[in-house]
Every structure is written in structure tokens, then in C-alpha cells.
Design a protein around this motif. Structure first.
Motif, short mmCIF file in Angstrom:
data_model
loop_
_atom_site.label_atom_id
_atom_site.label_comp_id
_atom_site.label_asym_id
_atom_site.label_seq_id
_atom_site.Cartn_x
_atom_site.Cartn_y
_atom_site.Cartn_z
N TRP A 56 0.83 -1.13 0.03
CA TRP A 56 -0.02 -0.10 0.18
C TRP A 56 0.95 1.21 0.06
O TRP A 56 1.98 1.18 0.57
CB TRP A 56 -1.12 0.01 1.06
N ILE A 57 0.12 2.32 -0.44
CA ILE A 57 0.90 3.62 -0.80
C ILE A 57 0.77 4.49 0.67
O ILE A 57 -0.37 4.51 1.28
CB ILE A 57 0.43 4.53 -1.84
N PRO A 97 -7.07 3.75 -5.89
CA PRO A 97 -8.02 4.85 -6.21
C PRO A 97 -8.10 5.95 -5.25
O PRO A 97 -8.52 7.14 -5.85
CB PRO A 97 -9.33 4.36 -6.37
N THR A 98 -7.65 5.98 -3.96
CA THR A 98 -7.78 6.95 -3.04
C THR A 98 -6.68 8.04 -3.39
O THR A 98 -6.60 9.38 -3.07
CB THR A 98 -7.31 6.65 -1.81
N ALA A 111 1.82 14.02 1.12
CA ALA A 111 0.77 13.50 1.80
C ALA A 111 1.20 12.08 2.28
O ALA A 111 2.16 11.48 1.73
CB ALA A 111 -0.30 13.27 0.91
N TRP A 112 0.81 11.83 3.56
CA TRP A 112 0.77 10.53 3.98
C TRP A 112 -0.15 9.94 4.94
O TRP A 112 -1.44 10.65 4.92
CB TRP A 112 2.09 10.82 5.16
N ARG A 113 -0.15 8.65 5.28
CA ARG A 113 -1.23 8.14 5.94
C ARG A 113 -0.74 6.95 6.75
O ARG A 113 0.48 6.42 6.45
CB ARG A 113 -2.22 7.57 5.05
N LYS A 116 -3.49 1.82 5.15
CA LYS A 116 -3.98 2.05 3.90
C LYS A 116 -5.74 2.56 4.09
O LYS A 116 -6.25 3.07 3.44
CB LYS A 116 -4.40 0.54 3.35
N ALA A 117 -6.29 2.14 5.41
CA ALA A 117 -7.73 2.70 5.38
C ALA A 117 -7.64 4.13 6.20
O ALA A 117 -8.72 4.75 6.16
CB ALA A 117 -8.25 1.66 6.38
N SER A 118 -6.65 4.64 6.48
CA SER A 118 -6.44 6.10 6.86
C SER A 118 -6.72 7.03 5.87
O SER A 118 -6.54 7.07 4.63
CB SER A 118 -5.08 6.32 7.67
#
Length: 127
Positions: A56-57, A97-98, A111-113, A116-118
Motif C-alpha cells: 500500500w502507498i 483509487p484514493t 501527503a501521508w497516512r 491503507k484505510a487512514s
């Protein structure tokens, strides 16, 4: 012009044929709603683990010096040039797609999270 999509280029992480078909439907919808100022086929830099292994990114940068987009995983070890691949921005959006939520990320911002769900968080990069 309609772009042909080769299912084999989506990477092993996409799963079953049904999952690939769902991704294709998403691609068609996404292309119609393209919000980036960059074209779909602009080259971006991504960690190969995102493209080849389905990681995940976690981090995205939109570089101020050249306008390049970079996509990274949450790996804690240092990143080397050997970890990088060049792909189209469209292929990154297909994988996650996010990323469309970051279409308006200004030059010089990142940008960061945390997962994956954040929700994506944004900020100006320090010089």
C-alpha cells in the motif's frame, strides 16, 4: 481515444479475474473523472513493491523542482534507486483509487497516512 488495458500488467497482487474486472470498471470510471492537471500517462516514480507486490502507498510527494510525483511504501529501511520504477500516474490510480484525492496536491507538498484505510494528511515539504 480509448486506451487498451492489458490485465497482465496490473501485477500479481490484483488477485482473481473477478477482482481484475472490478479494477477495470474502476479504471473506466476514474478516467472519466480524471482530476489531475497532469495527463494520465505522465511518468511517476514508485517503489517497486507497490507495483509488483501490491504494497500500500503510505507517502506521496509532488516535487516543487520538477513537478514529479513520487509514491512510497511505509518501509522503514532507506530507499535506494533500485527500489524505484517508472510507471504512469494512471497505473498508480488503478492500484490505489484514493490517490485521486490528492489530485490537487500543490507542488512542494506531500501527503501521508498511517495505514491503507487512514485518511490522507497533507503538508508543505520543508526546504
Amino acid at each position: 481515444m480509448v486506451e487498451k488495458i492489458n490485465l497482465s500488467t496490473f501485477g500479481r497482487s490484483l488477485g482473481s479475474k473477478t477482482e481484475k474486472i472490478q479494477k477495470l470498471r474502476l479504471v473506466i470510471m476514474t478516467i472519466g473523472d480524471w482530476q489531475f492537471s497532469d495527463p494520465l500517462n505522465v511518468a511517476v516514480i514508485a517503489n517497486q513493491k507497490i507495483v509488483l507486490s501490491g504494497d500500500w502507498i503510505a507517502y506521496v510527494s509532488h516535487d516543487s523542482d520538477d513537478g514529479a510525483w513520487q509514491f512510497h511504501t511505509n518501509q522503514s529501511e532507506p530507499v535506494s534507486e533500485e527500489d524505484a520504477v517508472m510507471v504512469s500516474l494512471r497505473s498508480i490510480v488503478v492500484l490505489d483509487p484514493t490517490i485521486m484525492e490528492l489530485a490537487d496536491l500543490p507542488l512542494g507538498w506531500h501527503a501521508w497516512r498511517d495505514s491503507k484505510a487512514s485518511v490522507w494528511q497533507r503538508g508543505k515539504m520543508s526546504v
